[in-house]
Design a protein around this motif. Structure first.
Motif, PDB file in Angstrom:
ATOM      1  N   UNK A 185       0.805  -1.229   0.000  1.00  0.00           N
ATOM      2  CA  UNK A 185       0.000   0.000   0.000  1.00  0.00           C
ATOM      3  C   UNK A 185       0.839   1.281   0.000  1.00  0.00           C
ATOM      4  N   UNK A 186       1.904   1.323   0.757  1.00  0.00           N
ATOM      5  CA  UNK A 186       2.752   2.522   0.798  1.00  0.00           C
ATOM      6  C   UNK A 186       3.429   2.761  -0.551  1.00  0.00           C
ATOM      7  N   UNK A 187       3.779   1.680  -1.243  1.00  0.00           N
ATOM      8  CA  UNK A 187       4.416   1.809  -2.555  1.00  0.00           C
ATOM      9  C   UNK A 187       3.433   2.310  -3.609  1.00  0.00           C
ATOM     10  N   UNK A 188       2.144   2.002  -3.428  1.00  0.00           N
ATOM     11  CA  UNK A 188       1.134   2.454  -4.382  1.00  0.00           C
ATOM     12  C   UNK A 188       0.964   3.970  -4.363  1.00  0.00           C
ATOM     13  N   UNK A 189       1.393   4.608  -3.297  1.00  0.00           N
ATOM     14  CA  UNK A 189       1.311   6.068  -3.222  1.00  0.00           C
ATOM     15  C   UNK A 189       2.654   6.733  -3.524  1.00  0.00           C
ATOM     16  N   UNK A 190       3.647   5.943  -3.832  1.00  0.00           N
ATOM     17  CA  UNK A 190       4.985   6.446  -4.144  1.00  0.00           C
ATOM     18  C   UNK A 190       5.136   6.535  -5.658  1.00  0.00           C
ATOM     19  N   UNK A 191       5.307   7.729  -6.176  1.00  0.00           N
ATOM     20  CA  UNK A 191       5.403   7.930  -7.630  1.00  0.00           C
ATOM     21  C   UNK A 191       6.541   7.134  -8.250  1.00  0.00           C
ATOM     22  N   UNK A 192       7.599   6.881  -7.487  1.00  0.00           N
ATOM     23  CA  UNK A 192       8.716   6.092  -8.016  1.00  0.00           C
ATOM     24  C   UNK A 192       8.276   4.664  -8.320  1.00  0.00           C
ATOM     25  N   UNK A 193       7.274   4.184  -7.623  1.00  0.00           N
ATOM     26  CA  UNK A 193       6.770   2.822  -7.842  1.00  0.00           C
ATOM     27  C   UNK A 193       5.553   2.819  -8.773  1.00  0.00           C
ATOM     28  N   UNK A 194       4.614   3.696  -8.474  1.00  0.00           N
ATOM     29  CA  UNK A 194       3.352   3.678  -9.218  1.00  0.00           C
ATOM     30  C   UNK A 194       3.522   4.033 -10.691  1.00  0.00           C
ATOM     31  N   UNK A 195       4.541   4.802 -11.007  1.00  0.00           N
ATOM     32  CA  UNK A 195       4.762   5.177 -12.407  1.00  0.00           C
ATOM     33  C   UNK A 195       5.035   3.997 -13.312  1.00  0.00           C
ATOM     34  N   UNK A 196       5.683   2.983 -12.799  1.00  0.00           N
ATOM     35  CA  UNK A 196       5.990   1.795 -13.604  1.00  0.00           C
ATOM     36  C   UNK A 196       5.031   0.634 -13.347  1.00  0.00           C
ATOM     37  N   UNK A 207      12.553   1.946 -19.766  1.00  0.00           N
ATOM     38  CA  UNK A 207      12.066   3.092 -18.994  1.00  0.00           C
ATOM     39  C   UNK A 207      11.676   2.637 -17.592  1.00  0.00           C
ATOM     40  N   UNK A 208      11.280   1.374 -17.468  1.00  0.00           N
ATOM     41  CA  UNK A 208      10.945   0.821 -16.153  1.00  0.00           C
ATOM     42  C   UNK A 208      11.913  -0.272 -15.719  1.00  0.00           C
ATOM     43  N   UNK A 209      12.334  -1.085 -16.640  1.00  0.00           N
ATOM     44  CA  UNK A 209      13.251  -2.181 -16.317  1.00  0.00           C
ATOM     45  C   UNK A 209      14.677  -1.645 -16.343  1.00  0.00           C
ATOM     46  N   UNK A 210      15.056  -0.995 -15.231  1.00  0.00           N
ATOM     47  CA  UNK A 210      16.379  -0.360 -15.153  1.00  0.00           C
ATOM     48  C   UNK A 210      16.872  -0.338 -13.709  1.00  0.00           C
ATOM     49  N   UNK A 211      18.058   0.176 -13.521  1.00  0.00           N
ATOM     50  CA  UNK A 211      18.704   0.173 -12.206  1.00  0.00           C
ATOM     51  C   UNK A 211      18.019   1.062 -11.179  1.00  0.00           C
ATOM     52  N   UNK A 230      17.110  -8.497 -19.966  1.00  0.00           N
ATOM     53  CA  UNK A 230      17.490  -9.008 -21.277  1.00  0.00           C
ATOM     54  C   UNK A 230      16.280  -8.864 -22.192  1.00  0.00           C
ATOM     55  N   UNK A 231      16.305  -7.849 -23.021  1.00  0.00           N
ATOM     56  CA  UNK A 231      15.159  -7.548 -23.885  1.00  0.00           C
ATOM     57  C   UNK A 231      14.814  -8.735 -24.790  1.00  0.00           C
ATOM     58  N   UNK A 232      15.815  -9.338 -25.391  1.00  0.00           N
ATOM     59  CA  UNK A 232      15.558 -10.447 -26.319  1.00  0.00           C
ATOM     60  C   UNK A 232      14.811 -11.591 -25.640  1.00  0.00           C
ATOM     61  N   UNK A 233      15.165 -11.897 -24.392  1.00  0.00           N
ATOM     62  CA  UNK A 233      14.499 -12.978 -23.665  1.00  0.00           C
ATOM     63  C   UNK A 233      13.155 -12.544 -23.095  1.00  0.00           C
ATOM     64  N   UNK A 234      13.027 -11.282 -22.775  1.00  0.00           N
ATOM     65  CA  UNK A 234      11.841 -10.791 -22.069  1.00  0.00           C
ATOM     66  C   UNK A 234      10.674 -10.421 -22.976  1.00  0.00           C
TER      67      UNK A 234
END
Length: 143
Positions: free
Chosen positions: A55-66, A116-120, A129-133
């Motif tokens: 629930x706390x992550x759902x209100x965090x823009x760093x999480x909800x954006x992706x 844009x989301x699958x990053x460090x 791995x884009x090719x596998x994913x």
């Protein structure tokens, strides 16, 4: 100088409709023509991405954006998170012409779109791995 400002403002006003964001329509619209893709997507982590957040992550823009497509209406990573908001391209009259669909907001996902989301920046990132994913997001109807 005054004339240049007026011309610049006029160009900006004329360009505003072109810069307007496309509206999100939701995966149910996509499902109308893309049943195979929709059905297989429903079983993926993308479809369940929102529910994986605390629930706390759902209100965090760093999480909800992706982990969402268009809050508060579209939670989870649905079609438009990767393919762009479909308000101007979802109709068959546009979709049957790929060039026209792209002109109207369709995005053909690339490695860069995914990253844009699958990053460090993600706290759970373990490499990507884009090719596998790319085949894990949804099945593709055979033509």
């Amino acid at each position: 100088m005054k004339r240049m400002v007026i011309v610049g403002l006029a160009l900006l006003v004329l360009a505003l409709p072109l810069m307007a964001a496309h509206a999100f329509v939701g995966p149910e619209k996509c499902k109308m023509c893309h049943k195979v893709e929709y059905t297989s997507w429903q079983a993926t982590k993308h479809a369940k991405a929102w529910n994986s957040l605390k629930p706390a992550e759902q209100t965090d823009a760093k999480c909800s954006g992706c982990h969402s497509t268009d809050l508060p209406k579209l939670t989870g990573v649905s079609c438009e998170a990767c393919h762009g908001a479909g308000g101007d391209y979802w109709k068959m009259s546009v979709m049957k012409d790929q060039k026209l669909a792209i002109q109207n907001g369709l995005i053909l996902p690339t490695k860069e779109v995914c990253e844009k989301c699958h990053n460090k920046k993600s706290p759970t990132f373990k490499g990507f791995d884009y090719a596998k994913s790319k085949g894990l997001v949804h099945d593709v109807k055979k033509k």
